[in-house]
Motif scaffolding. Structure first.
Motif, PDB file in Angstrom:
ATOM      1  N   LEU A 149       0.826  -1.210   0.000  1.00  0.00           N
ATOM      2  CA  LEU A 149       0.000   0.000   0.000  1.00  0.00           C
ATOM      3  C   LEU A 149       0.861   1.262   0.000  1.00  0.00           C
ATOM      4  CD1 LEU A 149      -2.756   1.355   0.092  1.00  0.00           C
ATOM      5  CD2 LEU A 149      -2.791   1.025   2.575  1.00  0.00           C
ATOM      6  N   TYR A 150       1.962   1.220   0.770  1.00  0.00           N
ATOM      7  CA  TYR A 150       2.838   2.386   0.839  1.00  0.00           C
ATOM      8  C   TYR A 150       3.414   2.684  -0.540  1.00  0.00           C
ATOM      9  CZ  TYR A 150       5.993   5.658   3.261  1.00  0.00           C
ATOM     10  OH  TYR A 150       6.641   6.784   3.703  1.00  0.00           O
ATOM     11  N   ALA A 151       3.813   1.640  -1.263  1.00  0.00           N
ATOM     12  CA  ALA A 151       4.360   1.825  -2.613  1.00  0.00           C
ATOM     13  C   ALA A 151       3.298   2.443  -3.540  1.00  0.00           C
ATOM     14  CB  ALA A 151       4.846   0.489  -3.164  1.00  0.00           C
ATOM     15  N   LEU A 152       2.063   2.018  -3.367  1.00  0.00           N
ATOM     16  CA  LEU A 152       0.968   2.562  -4.192  1.00  0.00           C
ATOM     17  C   LEU A 152       0.664   4.017  -3.817  1.00  0.00           C
ATOM     18  CD1 LEU A 152      -1.110   1.587  -6.372  1.00  0.00           C
ATOM     19  CD2 LEU A 152      -2.677   1.137  -4.475  1.00  0.00           C
ATOM     20  N   ARG A 153       0.640   4.304  -2.504  1.00  0.00           N
ATOM     21  CA  ARG A 153       0.394   5.678  -2.051  1.00  0.00           C
ATOM     22  C   ARG A 153       1.472   6.614  -2.568  1.00  0.00           C
ATOM     23  NH1 ARG A 153       0.839   4.805   3.948  1.00  0.00           N
ATOM     24  NH2 ARG A 153       0.737   7.069   4.044  1.00  0.00           N
ATOM     25  N   ASP A 154       2.696   6.089  -2.609  1.00  0.00           N
ATOM     26  CA  ASP A 154       3.843   6.882  -3.030  1.00  0.00           C
ATOM     27  C   ASP A 154       3.682   7.413  -4.453  1.00  0.00           C
ATOM     28  OD1 ASP A 154       6.226   7.924  -2.204  1.00  0.00           O
ATOM     29  OD2 ASP A 154       7.438   6.253  -2.945  1.00  0.00           O
ATOM     30  N   PRO A 209      -4.700   9.147   8.763  1.00  0.00           N
ATOM     31  CA  PRO A 209      -5.148   7.770   9.026  1.00  0.00           C
ATOM     32  C   PRO A 209      -4.261   6.723   8.333  1.00  0.00           C
ATOM     33  CG  PRO A 209      -6.988   9.150   8.327  1.00  0.00           C
ATOM     34  CD  PRO A 209      -5.760   9.974   8.165  1.00  0.00           C
ATOM     35  N   LEU A 210      -3.777   7.053   7.135  1.00  0.00           N
ATOM     36  CA  LEU A 210      -2.935   6.089   6.412  1.00  0.00           C
ATOM     37  C   LEU A 210      -1.527   6.017   6.993  1.00  0.00           C
ATOM     38  CD1 LEU A 210      -4.135   6.718   2.725  1.00  0.00           C
ATOM     39  CD2 LEU A 210      -4.749   4.820   4.258  1.00  0.00           C
ATOM     40  N   ILE A 211      -0.955   7.150   7.383  1.00  0.00           N
ATOM     41  CA  ILE A 211       0.391   7.136   7.982  1.00  0.00           C
ATOM     42  C   ILE A 211       0.346   6.414   9.331  1.00  0.00           C
ATOM     43  CG2 ILE A 211       2.309   8.509   8.875  1.00  0.00           C
ATOM     44  CD1 ILE A 211       1.353  10.849   7.123  1.00  0.00           C
ATOM     45  N   SER A 212      -0.633   6.784  10.156  1.00  0.00           N
ATOM     46  CA  SER A 212      -0.658   6.232  11.518  1.00  0.00           C
ATOM     47  C   SER A 212      -0.904   4.723  11.492  1.00  0.00           C
ATOM     48  CB  SER A 212      -1.712   6.950  12.367  1.00  0.00           C
ATOM     49  OG  SER A 212      -2.975   6.889  11.738  1.00  0.00           O
ATOM     50  N   SER A 213      -1.802   4.252  10.616  1.00  0.00           N
ATOM     51  CA  SER A 213      -2.042   2.809  10.558  1.00  0.00           C
ATOM     52  C   SER A 213      -0.831   2.083   9.989  1.00  0.00           C
ATOM     53  CB  SER A 213      -3.299   2.506   9.740  1.00  0.00           C
ATOM     54  OG  SER A 213      -3.202   3.081   8.461  1.00  0.00           O
ATOM     55  N   SER A 214      -0.132   2.727   9.050  1.00  0.00           N
ATOM     56  CA  SER A 214       1.063   2.123   8.456  1.00  0.00           C
ATOM     57  C   SER A 214       2.135   1.878   9.525  1.00  0.00           C
ATOM     58  CB  SER A 214       1.595   3.064   7.365  1.00  0.00           C
ATOM     59  OG  SER A 214       2.898   2.729   6.972  1.00  0.00           O
ATOM     60  N   ILE A 215       2.438   2.918  10.292  1.00  0.00           N
ATOM     61  CA  ILE A 215       3.482   2.801  11.313  1.00  0.00           C
ATOM     62  C   ILE A 215       3.067   1.795  12.391  1.00  0.00           C
ATOM     63  CG2 ILE A 215       4.669   4.054  13.166  1.00  0.00           C
ATOM     64  CD1 ILE A 215       4.590   6.554  11.339  1.00  0.00           C
ATOM     65  N   MET A 216       1.843   1.947  12.890  1.00  0.00           N
ATOM     66  CA  MET A 216       1.403   1.101  14.009  1.00  0.00           C
ATOM     67  C   MET A 216       1.255  -0.366  13.602  1.00  0.00           C
ATOM     68  SD  MET A 216       1.246   2.908  16.802  1.00  0.00           S
ATOM     69  CE  MET A 216       0.061   2.168  17.960  1.00  0.00           C
ATOM     70  N   SER A 217       0.878  -0.636  12.343  1.00  0.00           N
ATOM     71  CA  SER A 217       0.716  -2.041  11.929  1.00  0.00           C
ATOM     72  C   SER A 217       2.040  -2.793  12.043  1.00  0.00           C
ATOM     73  CB  SER A 217       0.175  -2.123  10.495  1.00  0.00           C
ATOM     74  OG  SER A 217       1.129  -1.658   9.555  1.00  0.00           O
ATOM     75  N   LYS A 218       3.142  -2.120  11.701  1.00  0.00           N
ATOM     76  CA  LYS A 218       4.447  -2.783  11.753  1.00  0.00           C
ATOM     77  C   LYS A 218       4.899  -3.023  13.193  1.00  0.00           C
ATOM     78  CE  LYS A 218       5.558   0.324   8.689  1.00  0.00           C
ATOM     79  NZ  LYS A 218       5.983   1.177   7.578  1.00  0.00           N
ATOM     80  N   LYS A 219       4.629  -2.056  14.071  1.00  0.00           N
ATOM     81  CA  LYS A 219       5.024  -2.208  15.481  1.00  0.00           C
ATOM     82  C   LYS A 219       4.224  -3.335  16.135  1.00  0.00           C
ATOM     83  CE  LYS A 219       8.107   0.136  15.253  1.00  0.00           C
ATOM     84  NZ  LYS A 219       9.460  -0.165  15.628  1.00  0.00           N
ATOM     85  N   ALA A 274      11.756  16.773   9.243  1.00  0.00           N
ATOM     86  CA  ALA A 274      10.881  15.666   9.644  1.00  0.00           C
ATOM     87  C   ALA A 274       9.848  15.380   8.571  1.00  0.00           C
ATOM     88  CB  ALA A 274      10.180  16.012  10.952  1.00  0.00           C
ATOM     89  N   PHE A 275       9.210  14.245   8.706  1.00  0.00           N
ATOM     90  CA  PHE A 275       8.112  13.849   7.851  1.00  0.00           C
ATOM     91  C   PHE A 275       6.949  14.825   8.027  1.00  0.00           C
ATOM     92  CE2 PHE A 275       4.698  10.940   6.638  1.00  0.00           C
ATOM     93  CZ  PHE A 275       5.250  10.414   5.488  1.00  0.00           C
ATOM     94  N   MET A 276       6.647  15.173   9.271  1.00  0.00           N
ATOM     95  CA  MET A 276       5.613  16.171   9.553  1.00  0.00           C
ATOM     96  C   MET A 276       6.313  17.505   9.796  1.00  0.00           C
ATOM     97  SD  MET A 276       2.997  14.354   9.181  1.00  0.00           S
ATOM     98  CE  MET A 276       1.458  14.984   9.758  1.00  0.00           C
TER      99      MET A 276
HETATM  100  N1  URA Z   1       6.347   5.911   7.545  1.00  0.00           N
HETATM  101  C1  URA Z   1       5.643   4.763   7.414  1.00  0.00           C
HETATM  102  O1  URA Z   1       6.080   3.713   7.851  1.00  0.00           O
HETATM  103  N2  URA Z   1       4.445   4.812   6.798  1.00  0.00           N
HETATM  104  C2  URA Z   1       3.933   5.941   6.302  1.00  0.00           C
HETATM  105  O2  URA Z   1       2.847   5.913   5.740  1.00  0.00           O
HETATM  106  C3  URA Z   1       4.674   7.119   6.428  1.00  0.00           C
HETATM  107  C4  URA Z   1       5.888   7.078   7.057  1.00  0.00           C
END
Ligand code: URA
Ligand code: CA
Length: 434
Positions: free
Chosen positions: A164-169, A178-188, A206-208
């Motif tokens: 999904l990240y590759a597609l969003r990119d 919502p997409l950034i936060s779920s992306s980071i938290m899913s991996k943790k 920074a990213f933000m």
């Molecule tokens: N870092 C991530 O792991 N996911 C994002 O969507 C953005 C930054």
């Protein structure tokens, strides 16, 4: 269930159910939902947003899309730390032994990745013999007996997020909370954390980039954590200038050793004490952040944190004697000072430019295939608030390949802004979201 109907629903601003989100993530991961439909849904989410419940469901669905690491054999609360990424961020190297030294187990999974420098694993590979090759059983055994272990991130952690990240990119849908936060938290979550301390960087490097955006991202991630039963704390920290002085792999190992010896850069030391305190509290190792901080400070001054670092290095096959003889770390052939022709107080250091400069010298990867040079990078001598005299060195380049020196020198000079009067005190921590 049809993907068409789900896109339609989100397009019109309605909330998706857990079953719909599960259907989307499963289908996208196994290829039965094509990229064009997922791209349309991502854009609909970007424009319409997601409720905290939807975001939590998306997080869990992505976490469940691949391997989920079971750390139940590690005794105690497993607390992980994540940084949203900055320039010269040496915190993990310090926090891993520091937190372990007060009795909180650290089971850390880390990556290599792209960036201004390598990841934590690349940095530690500056130490002869250091290896992350171990089975899951060895990893857990090491956490239980030595207090800390580091393992490479398996390729199959949250594959749905990777796709999904590759597609969003490529569809202009990265910049969506919502997409950034779920992306980071899913991996943790897939990596097995019971509790998560987030270092949400804010500022130009920074990213933000904005404070409001950084708080909103921290709140979204803390919300997810609470919704899925993983205690989460977000610390908003400055990335308007690089953290510490060193940007580079062996150079950051050296900086981490200095910090563990109690004479590291003030900002790096402070951020490690703040993040470390919340990690200790989240793991139940202290009742309050103040009490945790006292324990960590004592561990630094007594040398226990440094001893824990040596124990950790030995357990991973590394030559721990190097901690007392850091000149044996990889050394660059040339050290080249960078000066400024002006006099004044440093009012800004454009972090992103400093990071790119380190990468150009070979400290980081531009593409997945790039080779890292562990010895090279940049050590800053001046930070925001410091006075600079014309001709005085603001930084030193550590160089093996001299072809980029002229370009990097120019970039660094341009990255420094000077003012005639002393700038106001620079803030390091902007707030904590719990
Ligand atoms: N870092 C991530 O792991 N996911 C994002 O969507 C953005 C930054
Ligand atoms: Ca640093």
């Amino acid at each position: 269930m049809r993907m068409y109907d789900i896109i339609h629903k989100k397009r019109d601003g309605e909330a998706l159910t857990q079953a719909e989100i599960d259907f989307v993530i499963k289908g996208f991961t196994d290829g039965s939902i094509p990229d064009y439909q997922m791209a349309a849904l991502s854009m609909a989410i970007f424009l319409r947003g997601m409720s905290p419940e939807e975001t939590a469901h998306l997080t869990l669905a992505m976490a469940a899309s691949g391997d989920q690491i079971d750390l139940s054999q590690v005794q105690g609360v497993k607390v992980d730390k994540h940084s949203t990424g900055g320039v010269g961020d040496t915190t993990t190297l310090v926090l891993l032994p520091l937190v372990a030294s007060v009795g909180v187990p650290v089971a850390k999974m880390s990556g290599r990745g792209l960036g201004h420098t390598g990841g934590t694993i690349d940095k530690l590979e500056s130490i002869p013999g250091f290896s992350i090759e171990r089975t899951k059983e060895q990893f857990i055994e090491q956490v239980n007996t030595k207090g800390a272990a580091l393992m490479g991130q398996s390729g199959s952690i949250a594959p749905a997020d990777k796709k999904l990240y590759a597609l969003r990119d490529v569809t202009a849908t990265v910049d969506c909370i919502p997409l950034i936060s779920s992306s980071i938290m899913s991996k943790k979550i897939a990596a097995g954390a019971d509790a998560i301390v987030l270092d949400v960087k804010t500022g130009e490097g920074a990213f933000m980039k904005t404070l409001d955006g950084s708080f909103a991202l921290a709140e979204a991630m803390v919300n997810i954590g609470e919704n899925v039963g993983r205690h989460t704390i977000g610390v908003i920290s400055d990335m308007d200038q690089p953290l510490g002085f060193a940007i580079g792999n062996a150079l950051e190992v050296q900086e981490a050793i200095d910090t563990l010896k109690g004479h590291g850069p003030a900002d790096l030391t402070e951020l490690c004490l703040v993040l470390g305190s919340y990690m200790v509290v989240a793991a139940g190792g202290a009742a309050t952040a103040e009490e945790a901080r006292e324990k960590l400070t004592e561990s630094l001054s007594s040398g226990r944190a440094l001893e824990t670092f040596k124990t950790f290095l030995r357990a991973q096959g590394g030559d721990a004697s190097l901690v007392d003889e850091p000149t044996r770390l990889p050394q660059a052939a040339k050290k080249i000072p960078v000066t400024l022709p002006r006099t004044g107080f440093v009012s800004r250091i454009h972090a992103e430019e400093v990071g790119t400069s380190a990468m150009l010298l070979g400290a980081g990867r531009e593409t997945k295939e790039s080779e890292i040079d562990l010895a090279v990078g940049i050590v800053l001598h001046k930070k925001v608030g410091d006075r600079v005299e014309a001709g005085e060195a603001i930084a030193t380049l550590y160089v093996n390949d001299e072809r980029k020196v002229a370009e990097v020198t120019e970039r660094l000079q341009a990255a420094y802004e000077l003012s005639e009067t002393e700038p106001p005190q620079h803030r390091l921590i902007f707030g904590v979201v719990t």
